[in-house]
Design a protein around this motif. Structure first.
Motif, PDB file in Angstrom:
ATOM      1  N   LEU A   1      16.561  -1.555   5.155  1.00 54.71           N
ATOM      2  CA  LEU A   1      16.579  -2.453   4.010  1.00 54.71           C
ATOM      3  C   LEU A   1      15.278  -3.233   3.846  1.00 54.71           C
ATOM      4  CD1 LEU A   1      20.222  -3.810   4.295  1.00 54.71           C
ATOM      5  CD2 LEU A   1      19.320  -2.251   2.561  1.00 54.71           C
ATOM      6  N   GLY A   2      14.359  -3.056   4.771  1.00 51.00           N
ATOM      7  CA  GLY A   2      13.097  -3.770   4.707  1.00 51.00           C
ATOM      8  C   GLY A   2      12.499  -3.868   6.091  1.00 51.00           C
TER       9      GLY A   2
ATOM     10  N   PHE B   1       0.838  -1.199   0.000  1.00 50.79           N
ATOM     11  CA  PHE B   1       0.000   0.000   0.000  1.00 50.79           C
ATOM     12  C   PHE B   1       0.871   1.247   0.000  1.00 50.79           C
ATOM     13  CE2 PHE B   1      -1.953   3.391   2.510  1.00 50.79           C
ATOM     14  CZ  PHE B   1      -3.156   3.577   1.848  1.00 50.79           C
ATOM     15  N   ALA B   2       1.899   1.277   0.860  1.00 56.87           N
ATOM     16  CA  ALA B   2       2.773   2.448   0.946  1.00 56.87           C
ATOM     17  C   ALA B   2       3.484   2.698  -0.373  1.00 56.87           C
ATOM     18  CB  ALA B   2       3.787   2.250   2.065  1.00 56.87           C
TER      19      ALA B   2
ATOM     20  N   LEU C   1       4.170   6.595  -0.077  1.00 62.38           N
ATOM     21  CA  LEU C   1       4.368   6.941   1.327  1.00 62.38           C
ATOM     22  C   LEU C   1       5.674   6.346   1.859  1.00 62.38           C
ATOM     23  CD1 LEU C   1       0.805   6.157   2.742  1.00 62.38           C
ATOM     24  CD2 LEU C   1       1.735   8.422   2.201  1.00 62.38           C
ATOM     25  N   PRO C   2       6.492   7.118   2.554  1.00 68.03           N
ATOM     26  CA  PRO C   2       7.634   6.521   3.236  1.00 68.03           C
ATOM     27  C   PRO C   2       7.149   5.626   4.379  1.00 68.03           C
ATOM     28  CG  PRO C   2       7.383   8.800   3.912  1.00 68.03           C
ATOM     29  CD  PRO C   2       6.388   8.567   2.800  1.00 68.03           C
ATOM     30  N   VAL C   3       7.953   4.627   4.734  1.00 66.71           N
ATOM     31  CA  VAL C   3       7.566   3.638   5.741  1.00 66.71           C
ATOM     32  C   VAL C   3       8.501   3.714   6.939  1.00 66.71           C
ATOM     33  CG1 VAL C   3       7.343   1.163   6.237  1.00 66.71           C
ATOM     34  CG2 VAL C   3       6.601   2.067   4.023  1.00 66.71           C
TER      35      VAL C   3
ATOM     36  N   LEU D   1      12.113   3.896   0.253  1.00 67.92           N
ATOM     37  CA  LEU D   1      10.822   3.695   0.913  1.00 67.92           C
ATOM     38  C   LEU D   1      10.984   3.611   2.425  1.00 67.92           C
ATOM     39  CD1 LEU D   1       7.762   3.043   0.256  1.00 67.92           C
ATOM     40  CD2 LEU D   1       8.407   0.640   0.476  1.00 67.92           C
ATOM     41  N   PHE D   2      12.035   2.905   2.873  1.00 68.40           N
ATOM     42  CA  PHE D   2      12.234   2.654   4.303  1.00 68.40           C
ATOM     43  C   PHE D   2      13.183   3.688   4.890  1.00 68.40           C
ATOM     44  CE2 PHE D   2      11.543  -1.663   2.466  1.00 68.40           C
ATOM     45  CZ  PHE D   2      10.271  -1.855   2.980  1.00 68.40           C
TER      46      PHE D   2
END
Length: 488
Positions: free
Chosen positions: A204-205, A71-72, A77-79, A472-473
């Motif tokens: 990294l996740g 979804f992000a 969206l950053p997570v 993202l992360f």
């Protein structure tokens, strides 16, 4: 460009249909600002800053994490991820927060001497589950610290000199990467990613589960020797000399704390400046008594509770705070240290300091210097000491992004001055002991580079560019390496 040059964009408007689909798909709650439970979910142990996300997913399982990341990614969206919020450094604004505290499964396999934990597990749960089997994890000093983030940062624990970093015991990691795939990572399936995760894995996740080895420890000789008054100057110097003589089976630290004169503190602490020497020895009580004799020879103690204890009581050695509070801190990994420099640190941070400081000197070395067959990317293994400086901050952040700016700047200036006293021995920093929003510092990139040597930093940058090119992360800006492949 540098990862720390990236600025979090303002959150785009969430697609109502996509949000409804996410809410219907995941088992845990999906919370928006203003919803009941939103403020509680975004808050953690660190009160100086709180996440301010556009949406929170309270994950109950790995599939919830996969759905949240997907979804992000689709929404731009950053997570960020939070289990306990002890080491919160990167408070996300307008992004997606994955809260993992509901993922609390622990399974101990006594036959193989391993434990498998889910993302929200804290160390106290693992200690409790392993103890009946005569086993122990390489946990930290506080039972309420989350297992996953601690281990990804390396993990300097109660048994560190005897058995190494917590990261050295990891057998496998279940990781949701930026493409919203759940991967089972081992030293055989993906050796490069596995190695980098262990010591450099923030960003990294999302780790949903981890399996690691336990060690055959059922009891300890340990506790505290506490000095004050006429011994307050000699005790730190004696401790420094003593660390040159002890075996690898003994892990210890020194804390220097000028306690404020507050009515809520016990009388034994109130308004006193104390040197606390914390001991954890895996050998016999008789040999432990012999080893600590030079410390007791310093003189009378304010308290002395060294004893043989079941490992399940190991949290009583450090007696870390249990109530959430606001704080900021920095650290230095050192190749050595002399008594004059330690006295300088004490003078700067003691009762005459403008702000309260908690100083801790961890004795490193032993098994931490070598690592296992699949040793990870823990930085500066050759360090002999870790010097940590932490200060409480007044109040809690209402906006999620820090306490009063002038007060924070004053605290950081004090920490920098104290750590400058040990500059001749400084190798770098430990990511586990970076307490505070270091990504907003003028020297943020220097902080990031100080965590690993240049080779490890390049490997981290390459993997970040490969597995998360859109950044993202954003878990921990201070740990994020430079990555030329990250697009502007």
């Amino acid at each position: 460009m540098e990862i720390n040059d990236l600025v979090q964009p303002s959150a785009p408007a969430l697609d109502p249909a996509a949000l409804a689909a996410l809410t219907a798909h995941v088992r845990g709650p999906v919370l928006l600002p203003g919803d009941d439970g939103y403020d509680a979910e975004r808050s953690g142990f660190q009160l100086a800053r709180r996440h301010r996300p556009a949406v929170i997913v309270g994950a109950r399982c790995a599939e919830d994490v996969v759905a949240a990341v997907g979804f992000a990614r689709a929404q731009g969206l950053p997570v960020a991820v939070q289990a306990t919020g002890h080491g919160l450094s990167a408070a996300t604004e307008g992004g997606l927060l994955i809260s993992t505290r509901r993922m609390a499964g622990v399974r101990v396999d006594a036959a193989s001497g391993t434990a498998r934990v889910e993302a929200g597990v804290v160390w106290g749960q693992v200690v409790e589950a392993a103890a009946p089997h005569g086993l122990a994890p390489l946990n930290g000093s506080s039972p309420s610290v989350g297992v996953i983030s601690y281990t990804l940062g390396g993990g300097v624990g109660v048994l560190a000199r005897t058995y190494g970093f917590a990261a050295d015991q990891v057998r496998s990691v279940d990781l949701v990467t930026a493409d919203a795939r759940l991967r089972h990572i081992t030293a055989d399936t993906d050796p490069e990613l596995f190695r980098v995760l262990l010591g450099g894995g923030h960003g990294l996740g999302v780790v949903t589960a981890m399996e690691f080895g336990l060690v055959p420890v059922a009891r300890l000789f340990g506790g505290q020797l506490v000095f004050g008054g006429e011994q307050i100057d000699e005790a730190p110097a004696a401790y420094l000399r003593w660390t040159e003589t002890v075996p690898d089976e003994l892990t210890s630290s020194l804390a220097l704390i000028a306690y404020p004169d507050l009515p809520q503190l016990p009388g034994s602490l109130r308004g006193r400046y104390l040197a606390q020497i914390r001991i954890a020895y895996t050998g016999s009580a008789a040999e432990g008594e012999r080893l600590v004799a030079p410390l007791r020879a310093v003189g009378p103690r304010v308290s002395d509770d060294l004893r043989e204890m079941p490992y399940a009581e190991s949290h009583t050695i450090h007696r870390d705070p249990t109530d959430p509070h606001a704080y900021d801190g920095d650290n230095a990994l050192l190749s050595g240290l002399d008594a004059a420099a330690l006295r300088r640190v004490a003078a700067l941070t003691g009762p005459a300091a403008p702000d309260m400081c908690v100083v801790q000197l961890n004795h490193l070395g032993g098994a931490m210097a070598t690592g296992g067959a699949a040793a990870g990317t823990v930085g500066h293994r050759e360090a002999r000491y870790a010097l940590r400086v932490l200060s409480p901050l007044a109040g809690a952040a209402e906006d999620g992004f820090g306490s009063d700016g002038a007060a924070l700047a004053a605290v950081r200036a004090l920490h920098a001055e104290a750590l400058a006293a040990v500059a001749p021995w400084r190798l770098g920093r430990s990511v586990n002991f970076l307490f505070g929003r270091h990504g907003d510092r003028p020297d943020a990139e220097e902080v990031a580079r100080s965590v690993h040597d240049a080779g490890a930093h390049r490997r981290l940058a390459g993997l970040k560019a490969r597995h998360d090119p859109a950044n993202l992360f954003r878990f921990h800006p201070a740990a994020a390496p430079a990555a030329a492949a990250v697009p502007a």
